[in-house]
Design an enzyme around this catalytic site. Sequence first.
Site, PDB file in Angstrom:
ATOM      1  N   ASP A  67       0.818  -1.208   0.000  1.00 21.54           N
ATOM      2  CA  ASP A  67       0.000   0.000   0.000  1.00 21.54           C
ATOM      3  C   ASP A  67       0.855   1.263   0.000  1.00 21.54           C
ATOM      4  O   ASP A  67       2.074   1.206   0.230  1.00 21.54           O
ATOM      5  CB  ASP A  67      -0.962  -0.005   1.209  1.00 21.54           C
ATOM      6  CG  ASP A  67      -0.317  -0.510   2.496  1.00 21.54           C
ATOM      7  OD1 ASP A  67       0.926  -0.553   2.567  1.00 21.54           O
ATOM      8  OD2 ASP A  67      -1.046  -0.863   3.430  1.00 21.54           O
ATOM      9  N   ASN A 130      -7.712  -4.284  14.571  1.00 23.59           N
ATOM     10  CA  ASN A 130      -9.086  -4.618  14.139  1.00 23.59           C
ATOM     11  C   ASN A 130      -9.084  -5.682  13.043  1.00 23.59           C
ATOM     12  O   ASN A 130     -10.108  -5.939  12.419  1.00 23.59           O
ATOM     13  CB  ASN A 130      -9.819  -3.368  13.646  1.00 23.59           C
ATOM     14  CG  ASN A 130      -9.197  -2.778  12.380  1.00 23.59           C
ATOM     15  OD1 ASN A 130      -8.154  -3.240  11.917  1.00 23.59           O
ATOM     16  ND2 ASN A 130      -9.819  -1.759  11.830  1.00 23.59           N
ATOM     17  N   HIS A 132      -7.313  -5.569  10.211  1.00 22.38           N
ATOM     18  CA  HIS A 132      -7.065  -5.134   8.830  1.00 22.38           C
ATOM     19  C   HIS A 132      -5.731  -5.668   8.333  1.00 22.38           C
ATOM     20  O   HIS A 132      -4.802  -5.875   9.112  1.00 22.38           O
ATOM     21  CB  HIS A 132      -7.178  -3.602   8.670  1.00 22.38           C
ATOM     22  CG  HIS A 132      -6.055  -2.803   9.240  1.00 22.38           C
ATOM     23  ND1 HIS A 132      -6.244  -1.707  10.063  1.00 22.38           N
ATOM     24  CD2 HIS A 132      -4.702  -2.894   9.104  1.00 22.38           C
ATOM     25  CE1 HIS A 132      -5.085  -1.190  10.390  1.00 22.38           C
ATOM     26  NE2 HIS A 132      -4.127  -1.888   9.829  1.00 22.38           N
ATOM     27  N   GLU A 137      -9.934  -2.624   5.518  1.00 23.16           N
ATOM     28  CA  GLU A 137     -10.575  -2.529   6.831  1.00 23.16           C
ATOM     29  C   GLU A 137     -11.725  -3.557   6.923  1.00 23.16           C
ATOM     30  O   GLU A 137     -12.120  -4.132   5.906  1.00 23.16           O
ATOM     31  CB  GLU A 137     -11.120  -1.106   7.034  1.00 23.16           C
ATOM     32  CG  GLU A 137     -10.048  -0.010   7.019  1.00 23.16           C
ATOM     33  CD  GLU A 137      -9.078  -0.083   8.201  1.00 23.16           C
ATOM     34  OE1 GLU A 137      -9.388  -0.779   9.203  1.00 23.16           O
ATOM     35  OE2 GLU A 137      -8.002   0.531   8.120  1.00 23.16           O
TER      36      GLU A 137
HETATM   37  C1  F6R Z   1       1.332  -1.505   6.166  1.00 21.83           C
HETATM   38  C2  F6R Z   1       0.117  -2.276   6.320  1.00 21.83           C
HETATM   39  C3  F6R Z   1      -0.711  -2.231   7.564  1.00 21.83           C
HETATM   40  C4  F6R Z   1       0.059  -2.681   8.799  1.00 21.83           C
HETATM   41  C5  F6R Z   1      -0.837  -2.744  10.029  1.00 21.83           C
HETATM   42  C6  F6R Z   1      -0.042  -3.071  11.286  1.00 21.83           C
HETATM   43  O1  F6R Z   1       1.900  -1.687   4.885  1.00 21.83           O
HETATM   44  O2  F6R Z   1      -0.214  -2.961   5.413  1.00 21.83           O
HETATM   45  O3  F6R Z   1      -1.838  -3.044   7.393  1.00 21.83           O
HETATM   46  O4  F6R Z   1       0.626  -3.945   8.565  1.00 21.83           O
HETATM   47  O5  F6R Z   1      -1.486  -1.528  10.210  1.00 21.83           O
HETATM   48  O6  F6R Z   1       0.814  -2.019  11.574  1.00 21.83           O
HETATM   49  P1  F6R Z   1       1.999  -2.199  12.630  1.00 21.83           P
HETATM   50  O7  F6R Z   1       2.914  -3.220  12.076  1.00 21.83           O
HETATM   51  O8  F6R Z   1       2.670  -0.846  12.686  1.00 21.83           O
HETATM   52  O9  F6R Z   1       1.370  -2.612  13.907  1.00 21.83           O
END
Ligand code: F6R
Length: 237
Positions: A67, A130, A132, A137
């Site tokens: 992303d 959550n 995601h 989401e």
């Molecule tokens: C980032 C991504 C997000 C993160 C998720 C967890 O490229 O795809 O879905 O993997 O928000 O974030 P962290 O690792 O910072 O807890």
Amino acid sequence: MELYVLRSKEEIGLEIGRRIVERVKQNPYIVLGLATGSSPLFTYEAIVKYSLAENVSYKNVTTFNLDEYVGLEETNKQSYRYFMNDNLFKYLDFKKESHHFPSIENMMGYDEDIKKSGGIDIQILGIGSNGHIAFNEPFTNIDEKTHIVELTENTIKDNSRFFKSINEVPTKAITMGLNTILQSKEIFLIATGKNKSMAVKKILEGKYDPSCPASCLNLAKCKVHVYIDDECYEGIK
Ligand code: F6R
């Protein structure tokens, strides 16, 4: 799906890093799917450490990131391109043109580009509390390919800790869809800390529940390795 419970996020990073470097040695043309955020940081550190020690080249490796925010330049420290350069790319001999990030311009062709490159051999994933994955989401359509998302107020608030003010947080991002992610040939999901326990618990129930996008990994045809630390495990028991 295989679950691995290790003591700490450092240990997880060392183990996944080791496995990925071995795979790059076996296949120097490997295609890697990459995540940003805190979860893969120790993995990237380990990849750099082992690769430099063992002279492993990345000049033929292709990468596709999950992303990217809309509207942030590569030079902006909050952009995911900056993050990847800073934590992985700049240390190894990747070719700049081998890196792919979804954008408004290439969004429609991103899945096709992945296919043309032979498909993602190894996809690294973090997970939100959550459930995601990438910017998918809860209740995202499972058939969705790479697409644009309006960030929810919650995500904007969460991410504002990385910006000078909440007004600087982009309101849109481009993300691989759940369908894109499910096409990967192998997936490593990293979840550490107590706040990820509930989401991991949902995955481990063994079925797809749209309220937890990551549980779609139960439908994956490929190998899925779920790595969690003791702290995350404590919250599941
Ligand atoms: C980032 C991504 C997000 C993160 C998720 C967890 O490229 O795809 O879905 O993997 O928000 O974030 P962290 O690792 O910072 O807890």
